[in-house]
Design a protein around this motif. Structure first.
Motif, PDB file in Angstrom:
ATOM      1  N   HIS A 117       0.854  -1.191   0.000  1.00  9.99           N
ATOM      2  CA  HIS A 117       0.000   0.000   0.000  1.00  9.99           C
ATOM      3  C   HIS A 117       0.886   1.235   0.000  1.00  9.99           C
ATOM      4  CE1 HIS A 117      -3.940  -1.901   1.343  1.00  9.99           C
ATOM      5  NE2 HIS A 117      -3.071  -2.895   1.415  1.00  9.99           N
ATOM      6  N   ILE A 150       1.071   5.033   0.793  1.00  7.22           N
ATOM      7  CA  ILE A 150       0.255   5.929   1.615  1.00  7.22           C
ATOM      8  C   ILE A 150       0.895   7.318   1.755  1.00  7.22           C
ATOM      9  CG2 ILE A 150      -0.860   4.069   2.898  1.00  7.22           C
ATOM     10  CD1 ILE A 150       1.141   4.505   5.166  1.00  7.22           C
ATOM     11  N   TRP A 175      -1.992  -1.249  -3.907  1.00 10.66           N
ATOM     12  CA  TRP A 175      -2.920  -0.171  -3.560  1.00 10.66           C
ATOM     13  C   TRP A 175      -2.157   1.156  -3.583  1.00 10.66           C
ATOM     14  CZ3 TRP A 175      -7.984  -0.512  -1.002  1.00 10.66           C
ATOM     15  CH2 TRP A 175      -8.465  -1.828  -0.876  1.00 10.66           C
ATOM     16  N   GLN A 183      -3.198   4.771  -1.934  1.00 13.89           N
ATOM     17  CA  GLN A 183      -4.259   5.332  -1.093  1.00 13.89           C
ATOM     18  C   GLN A 183      -4.359   6.849  -1.166  1.00 13.89           C
ATOM     19  OE1 GLN A 183      -4.817   3.988   2.874  1.00 13.89           O
ATOM     20  NE2 GLN A 183      -4.129   1.896   2.498  1.00 13.89           N
ATOM     21  N   THR A 184      -3.505   7.490  -1.938  1.00 14.25           N
ATOM     22  CA  THR A 184      -3.391   8.945  -1.824  1.00 14.25           C
ATOM     23  C   THR A 184      -3.641   9.678  -3.140  1.00 14.25           C
ATOM     24  OG1 THR A 184      -0.993   8.562  -2.021  1.00 14.25           O
ATOM     25  CG2 THR A 184      -1.871   8.943   0.186  1.00 14.25           C
ATOM     26  N   LEU A 221      -7.520   4.698  -3.591  1.00 15.97           N
ATOM     27  CA  LEU A 221      -8.390   5.464  -2.700  1.00 15.97           C
ATOM     28  C   LEU A 221      -8.197   6.944  -2.986  1.00 15.97           C
ATOM     29  CD1 LEU A 221      -7.704   3.675   0.733  1.00 15.97           C
ATOM     30  CD2 LEU A 221      -9.507   3.166  -0.918  1.00 15.97           C
ATOM     31  N   GLN A 224      -7.747  10.485  -1.458  1.00 10.46           N
ATOM     32  CA  GLN A 224      -7.394  11.088  -0.174  1.00 10.46           C
ATOM     33  C   GLN A 224      -8.183  12.377   0.013  1.00 10.46           C
ATOM     34  OE1 GLN A 224      -3.229  11.842   0.545  1.00 10.46           O
ATOM     35  NE2 GLN A 224      -3.602  12.683   2.580  1.00 10.46           N
ATOM     36  N   MET A 273      -9.429   7.659   1.788  1.00 14.42           N
ATOM     37  CA  MET A 273      -8.394   7.652   2.830  1.00 14.42           C
ATOM     38  C   MET A 273      -8.304   9.043   3.430  1.00 14.42           C
ATOM     39  SD  MET A 273      -4.962   8.794   3.241  1.00 14.42           S
ATOM     40  CE  MET A 273      -3.317   8.173   3.634  1.00 14.42           C
ATOM     41  N   THR A 310     -14.006   0.633   1.005  1.00 21.10           N
ATOM     42  CA  THR A 310     -12.865   0.834   1.904  1.00 21.10           C
ATOM     43  C   THR A 310     -12.801   2.263   2.429  1.00 21.10           C
ATOM     44  OG1 THR A 310     -11.603  -0.871   0.737  1.00 21.10           O
ATOM     45  CG2 THR A 310     -10.358   0.662   2.118  1.00 21.10           C
ATOM     46  N   SER A 325     -10.200   4.085   4.766  1.00 17.25           N
ATOM     47  CA  SER A 325      -8.901   3.982   5.433  1.00 17.25           C
ATOM     48  C   SER A 325      -8.671   5.216   6.294  1.00 17.25           C
ATOM     49  CB  SER A 325      -7.788   3.845   4.378  1.00 17.25           C
ATOM     50  OG  SER A 325      -6.511   3.867   4.973  1.00 17.25           O
TER      51      SER A 325
END
Length: 228
Positions: free
Chosen positions: A78, A80, A97, A99-100, A124, A126, A162, A197, A199
């Motif tokens: 992931h 991040i 993944w 996430q940002t 994801l 952010q 996220m 999801t 996060s």
């Protein structure tokens, strides 16, 4: 057992207790072990103790570690951290993944650079609902337009949101911040039911995050020890 395995078990125990307190199922909450700046040996130790998802904040470090641990087929990487345009190429095929995502430009670059023969990259959006200038992320008004752009990119799979809310020692303030993120998540999910999801939550605000419905939490030093 070694220290990392002990700490990892303690983290899962804590998540379980908090989940039970708020009527959530621990099976609905995934733990990402944040391994940034830690050696690959520590990641191997956590992997051998059963951990599979690891989070990295620096693109080159994330890429290098993924290559070094390519023999661990079940490992899940992931990203991040903040994403610079010139780093998307090394993330597109080394991460599982990202996430940002906070800009359509970044999403498009990841899409273009992802190997079409691989599974779509999980992403994801952010959000920065506390509008902190020091943090990346989009406003609540920008989430749906960005989601609409991502949905069009077949090599990406939009999974959710996220957030890193404003730091606070007040449990009530933490919950208030996470409640705003949860509302944003529900608005996104109402448009895109496949989204699953949310996060949010780290060591210092874990309880508030789970209380407000986090499905993924990110814990680092409580597992790997203090960073140098």
């Amino acid at each position: 057992m070694n220290k990392i395995a002990d700490r990892l078990q303690s983290a899962y125990d804590k998540i379980g207790l908090i989940s039970q307190k708020y009527g959530n199922s621990i099976s609905n909450i995934r733990l990402v072990a944040v391994s940034k700046t830690k050696p690959v040996e520590d990641i191997r130790t956590a992997y051998e103790a059963g951990q599979r998802a690891f989070g990295e904040n620096y693109a080159q470090e994330a890429h290098d570690k993924a290559n070094q641990l390519a023999d661990f087929e079940a490992i899940e990487w992931h990203y991040i951290g903040p994403i610079q345009s010139n780093k998307t190429k090394i993330l597109a095929n080394s991460m599982d993944w990202v996430q940002t995502i906070d800009r359509e430009k970044i999403a498009r670059r990841l899409h273009e650079q992802r190997d079409p023969h691989r599974q779509p990259l999980n992403v994801l959006i952010q959000v920065n609902l506390d509008e902190e200038e020091s943090k990346s992320g989009v406003s609540d008004q920008e989430v749906l337009p960005l989601a609409q752009a991502i949905i069009q990119l077949e090599r990406l799979k939009l999974r959710g949101i996220m957030a890193i809310p404003q730091k606070s020692e007040s449990f009530e303030q933490q919950r208030k911040s996470f409640a705003k993120v949860q509302a944003c998540f529900q608005a996104l999910k109402s448009q895109y039911p496949q989204v699953d999801t949310l996060s949010m939550g780290m060591s210092g605000d874990l309880e508030a995050a789970i209380a407000e419905g986090a499905t993924m939490v990110r814990i680092g030093s409580a597992i790997f020890g203090p960073r140098n």
